[in-house]
Design a protein around this motif. Structure first.
Motif, PDB file in Angstrom:
ATOM      1  N   PRO A 113       6.974  36.855 -88.673  1.00  0.00           N
ATOM      2  CA  PRO A 113       7.813  38.026 -88.683  1.00  0.00           C
ATOM      3  C   PRO A 113       6.694  39.257 -88.426  1.00  0.00           C
ATOM      4  CG  PRO A 113       8.044  36.884 -90.830  1.00  0.00           C
ATOM      5  CD  PRO A 113       6.984  36.267 -90.145  1.00  0.00           C
ATOM      6  N   ARG A 114       5.488  39.038 -88.447  1.00  0.00           N
ATOM      7  CA  ARG A 114       4.506  40.249 -88.161  1.00  0.00           C
ATOM      8  C   ARG A 114       4.626  40.382 -86.771  1.00  0.00           C
ATOM      9  NH1 ARG A 114      -0.076  38.570 -92.162  1.00  0.00           N
ATOM     10  NH2 ARG A 114       0.549  36.433 -91.109  1.00  0.00           N
ATOM     11  N   ALA A 115       4.787  39.263 -85.889  1.00  0.00           N
ATOM     12  CA  ALA A 115       4.813  39.024 -84.462  1.00  0.00           C
ATOM     13  C   ALA A 115       5.560  40.159 -83.997  1.00  0.00           C
ATOM     14  CB  ALA A 115       5.088  37.822 -83.864  1.00  0.00           C
ATOM     15  N   ALA A 116       6.729  40.641 -84.461  1.00  0.00           N
ATOM     16  CA  ALA A 116       7.474  41.902 -84.264  1.00  0.00           C
ATOM     17  C   ALA A 116       6.658  43.165 -83.877  1.00  0.00           C
ATOM     18  CB  ALA A 116       8.772  42.186 -85.070  1.00  0.00           C
ATOM     19  N   ILE A 117       5.556  43.407 -84.579  1.00  0.00           N
ATOM     20  CA  ILE A 117       4.859  44.624 -84.444  1.00  0.00           C
ATOM     21  C   ILE A 117       4.116  44.270 -83.087  1.00  0.00           C
ATOM     22  CG2 ILE A 117       2.800  45.709 -85.267  1.00  0.00           C
ATOM     23  CD1 ILE A 117       3.556  44.730 -88.038  1.00  0.00           C
ATOM     24  N   ALA A 118       3.585  43.259 -82.776  1.00  0.00           N
ATOM     25  CA  ALA A 118       2.885  43.071 -81.507  1.00  0.00           C
ATOM     26  C   ALA A 118       3.993  43.076 -80.261  1.00  0.00           C
ATOM     27  CB  ALA A 118       2.110  41.769 -81.446  1.00  0.00           C
ATOM     28  N   ILE A 119       4.905  42.404 -80.318  1.00  0.00           N
ATOM     29  CA  ILE A 119       5.913  42.819 -79.522  1.00  0.00           C
ATOM     30  C   ILE A 119       6.543  44.271 -79.487  1.00  0.00           C
ATOM     31  CG2 ILE A 119       8.571  42.176 -79.080  1.00  0.00           C
ATOM     32  CD1 ILE A 119       6.230  39.604 -78.841  1.00  0.00           C
ATOM     33  N   GLY A 159      12.370  41.333 -83.890  1.00  0.00           N
ATOM     34  CA  GLY A 159      12.160  40.123 -84.442  1.00  0.00           C
ATOM     35  C   GLY A 159      12.859  39.058 -83.618  1.00  0.00           C
ATOM     36  N   LYS A 160      13.966  39.460 -82.860  1.00  0.00           N
ATOM     37  CA  LYS A 160      14.720  38.442 -82.078  1.00  0.00           C
ATOM     38  C   LYS A 160      13.803  38.164 -80.935  1.00  0.00           C
ATOM     39  CE  LYS A 160      19.259  39.022 -83.543  1.00  0.00           C
ATOM     40  NZ  LYS A 160      20.668  39.646 -83.254  1.00  0.00           N
ATOM     41  N   LEU A 161      13.388  39.139 -80.260  1.00  0.00           N
ATOM     42  CA  LEU A 161      12.667  39.051 -79.051  1.00  0.00           C
ATOM     43  C   LEU A 161      11.358  38.268 -79.150  1.00  0.00           C
ATOM     44  CD1 LEU A 161      12.622  40.114 -75.990  1.00  0.00           C
ATOM     45  CD2 LEU A 161      11.424  41.869 -76.737  1.00  0.00           C
ATOM     46  N   ALA A 162      10.912  38.592 -80.580  1.00  0.00           N
ATOM     47  CA  ALA A 162       9.557  37.761 -80.853  1.00  0.00           C
ATOM     48  C   ALA A 162       9.596  36.216 -80.775  1.00  0.00           C
ATOM     49  CB  ALA A 162       8.868  38.199 -82.216  1.00  0.00           C
ATOM     50  N   ARG A 163      10.910  35.908 -81.694  1.00  0.00           N
ATOM     51  CA  ARG A 163      11.467  34.304 -81.780  1.00  0.00           C
ATOM     52  C   ARG A 163      11.694  33.814 -80.479  1.00  0.00           C
ATOM     53  NH1 ARG A 163      13.412  36.951 -86.153  1.00  0.00           N
ATOM     54  NH2 ARG A 163      15.639  37.127 -85.319  1.00  0.00           N
ATOM     55  N   GLU A 164      12.177  34.412 -79.498  1.00  0.00           N
ATOM     56  CA  GLU A 164      12.642  33.979 -78.347  1.00  0.00           C
ATOM     57  C   GLU A 164      11.337  33.819 -77.422  1.00  0.00           C
ATOM     58  OE1 GLU A 164      13.958  35.943 -73.898  1.00  0.00           O
ATOM     59  OE2 GLU A 164      14.999  36.450 -75.780  1.00  0.00           O
ATOM     60  N   LEU A 165      10.243  34.541 -77.870  1.00  0.00           N
ATOM     61  CA  LEU A 165       8.852  34.297 -77.004  1.00  0.00           C
ATOM     62  C   LEU A 165       8.059  33.280 -77.842  1.00  0.00           C
ATOM     63  CD1 LEU A 165       8.251  37.827 -76.054  1.00  0.00           C
ATOM     64  CD2 LEU A 165       8.683  35.839 -74.813  1.00  0.00           C
ATOM     65  N   GLY A 166       8.739  32.441 -78.957  1.00  0.00           N
ATOM     66  CA  GLY A 166       7.951  31.505 -79.378  1.00  0.00           C
ATOM     67  C   GLY A 166       7.125  31.778 -80.919  1.00  0.00           C
ATOM     68  N   PHE A 167       7.448  33.225 -81.364  1.00  0.00           N
ATOM     69  CA  PHE A 167       6.670  33.599 -82.568  1.00  0.00           C
ATOM     70  C   PHE A 167       7.504  33.375 -83.654  1.00  0.00           C
ATOM     71  CE2 PHE A 167       4.893  36.097 -79.030  1.00  0.00           C
ATOM     72  CZ  PHE A 167       3.491  35.605 -78.943  1.00  0.00           C
ATOM     73  N   ASP A 168       6.996  32.859 -84.777  1.00  0.00           N
ATOM     74  CA  ASP A 168       7.639  32.589 -85.969  1.00  0.00           C
ATOM     75  C   ASP A 168       7.083  33.415 -87.058  1.00  0.00           C
ATOM     76  OD1 ASP A 168       8.915  30.244 -85.068  1.00  0.00           O
ATOM     77  OD2 ASP A 168       7.186  28.951 -85.443  1.00  0.00           O
ATOM     78  N   ARG A 178       4.510  38.594 -70.633  1.00  0.00           N
ATOM     79  CA  ARG A 178       5.669  37.909 -71.425  1.00  0.00           C
ATOM     80  C   ARG A 178       6.759  38.622 -71.825  1.00  0.00           C
ATOM     81  NH1 ARG A 178       3.612  33.834 -75.492  1.00  0.00           N
ATOM     82  NH2 ARG A 178       5.709  33.355 -75.265  1.00  0.00           N
ATOM     83  N   VAL A 179       6.384  39.756 -72.600  1.00  0.00           N
ATOM     84  CA  VAL A 179       7.468  40.618 -73.126  1.00  0.00           C
ATOM     85  C   VAL A 179       8.184  41.118 -71.818  1.00  0.00           C
ATOM     86  CG1 VAL A 179       7.744  42.823 -74.534  1.00  0.00           C
ATOM     87  CG2 VAL A 179       6.182  40.983 -75.434  1.00  0.00           C
ATOM     88  N   TRP A 180       7.571  41.816 -71.128  1.00  0.00           N
ATOM     89  CA  TRP A 180       8.039  42.581 -70.014  1.00  0.00           C
ATOM     90  C   TRP A 180       9.159  41.652 -69.185  1.00  0.00           C
ATOM     91  CZ3 TRP A 180       2.953  45.159 -68.549  1.00  0.00           C
ATOM     92  CH2 TRP A 180       2.700  46.253 -69.360  1.00  0.00           C
ATOM     93  N   ALA A 181       8.797  40.482 -69.019  1.00  0.00           N
ATOM     94  CA  ALA A 181       9.543  39.393 -68.385  1.00  0.00           C
ATOM     95  C   ALA A 181      10.693  39.262 -69.240  1.00  0.00           C
ATOM     96  CB  ALA A 181       8.834  38.264 -68.026  1.00  0.00           C
ATOM     97  N   ALA A 182      10.459  39.049 -70.335  1.00  0.00           N
ATOM     98  CA  ALA A 182      11.730  38.727 -71.535  1.00  0.00           C
ATOM     99  C   ALA A 182      12.847  40.017 -71.384  1.00  0.00           C
ATOM    100  CB  ALA A 182      11.216  38.552 -72.730  1.00  0.00           C
ATOM    101  N   LEU A 183      12.181  41.120 -71.421  1.00  0.00           N
ATOM    102  CA  LEU A 183      12.961  42.468 -71.301  1.00  0.00           C
ATOM    103  C   LEU A 183      13.904  42.373 -70.173  1.00  0.00           C
ATOM    104  CD1 LEU A 183      10.354  45.190 -72.141  1.00  0.00           C
ATOM    105  CD2 LEU A 183      12.156  44.132 -73.786  1.00  0.00           C
ATOM    106  N   ARG A 184      13.671  41.884 -69.108  1.00  0.00           N
ATOM    107  CA  ARG A 184      14.586  41.797 -67.806  1.00  0.00           C
ATOM    108  C   ARG A 184      15.818  40.899 -68.219  1.00  0.00           C
ATOM    109  NH1 ARG A 184      12.250  42.920 -62.210  1.00  0.00           N
ATOM    110  NH2 ARG A 184      14.614  43.938 -62.152  1.00  0.00           N
TER     111      ARG A 184
END
Length: 185
Positions: free
Chosen positions: A117-123, A106-115, A89-95
């Motif tokens: 803020p710690r999701a940015a670490i996984a992203i 953080g913006k990428l995490a929010r675009e993928l539906g994560f609210d 999902r992240v790699w598709a969003a990068l494209r």
């Protein structure tokens, strides 16, 4: 799985391209990170047979044109990656990040539906595990404060790519003092 490995020259050093029988890009790495490339292939595909051959003309031409300034030409290339659902999902969003722009983790995490803020670490971790340099443009993701945080292939390459795409000012542009215009002049 049988894959084809090719070596390509680039302004950033020799690159190793891995494609499948359909000429989809499976990996693109810098030759000085060959161990990372092989580790990633083992993790994602298990045992692979790598055959050396010239790069598919479409991929080689697109990369040459990208380095000549036609940034969008890479969008037409077919990629195929293994990885976790989140990674894919992240790699598709990068494209989807346009050339000559950047986004934050953080913006990428929010675009993928994560609210959270710690999701940015996984992203960021998924971004760092990207096996396809440049074509899957993980270099376009920066820290929220504008810092060019880690890049698997070296921050110097990330900076070069972002300067090449005119997504950030070159160091020369940053060092030129801005003069104020006085009224009437």
């Amino acid at each position: 799985m049988k894959l084809v490995m090719s070596q390509l020259d680039s302004p950033l050093g020799a690159m190793l391209l891995v494609t499948d029988a359909q000429q989809a890009v499976r990996a693109l790495d810098f030759a000085d990170h060959k161990a990372r490339l092989h580790r990633g292939l083992r993790e994602h595909y298990g045992e692979t047979e790598l055959v050396e051959a010239p790069a598919p003309a479409e991929v080689a031409d697109a990369l040459a044109r990208y380095f000549d300034g036609e940034w969008e030409v890479l969008n037409a290339l077919c990629t195929a990656t293994a990885g976790s659902e989140l990674q894919r999902r992240v790699w598709a969003a990068l494209r989807r990040i346009p050339a000559n722009t950047t986004t934050t983790y953080g913006k990428l995490a929010r675009e993928l539906g994560f609210d959270d803020p710690r999701a940015a670490i996984a992203i960021g971790a998924a971004n760092g595990a990207n096996p396809i340099a440049i074509i899957v443009p993980c270099h376009r993701v920066i820290a929220s404060n504008g810092d060019l945080k880690g890049y698997a292939w070296g921050v110097h390459r990330k900076r070069w790519l972002l300067e090449h795409e005119k997504a950030i000012a070159t160091r020369e542009q940053e060092s030129v003092p801005q003069t104020a215009m006085l009224p009437g002049f």
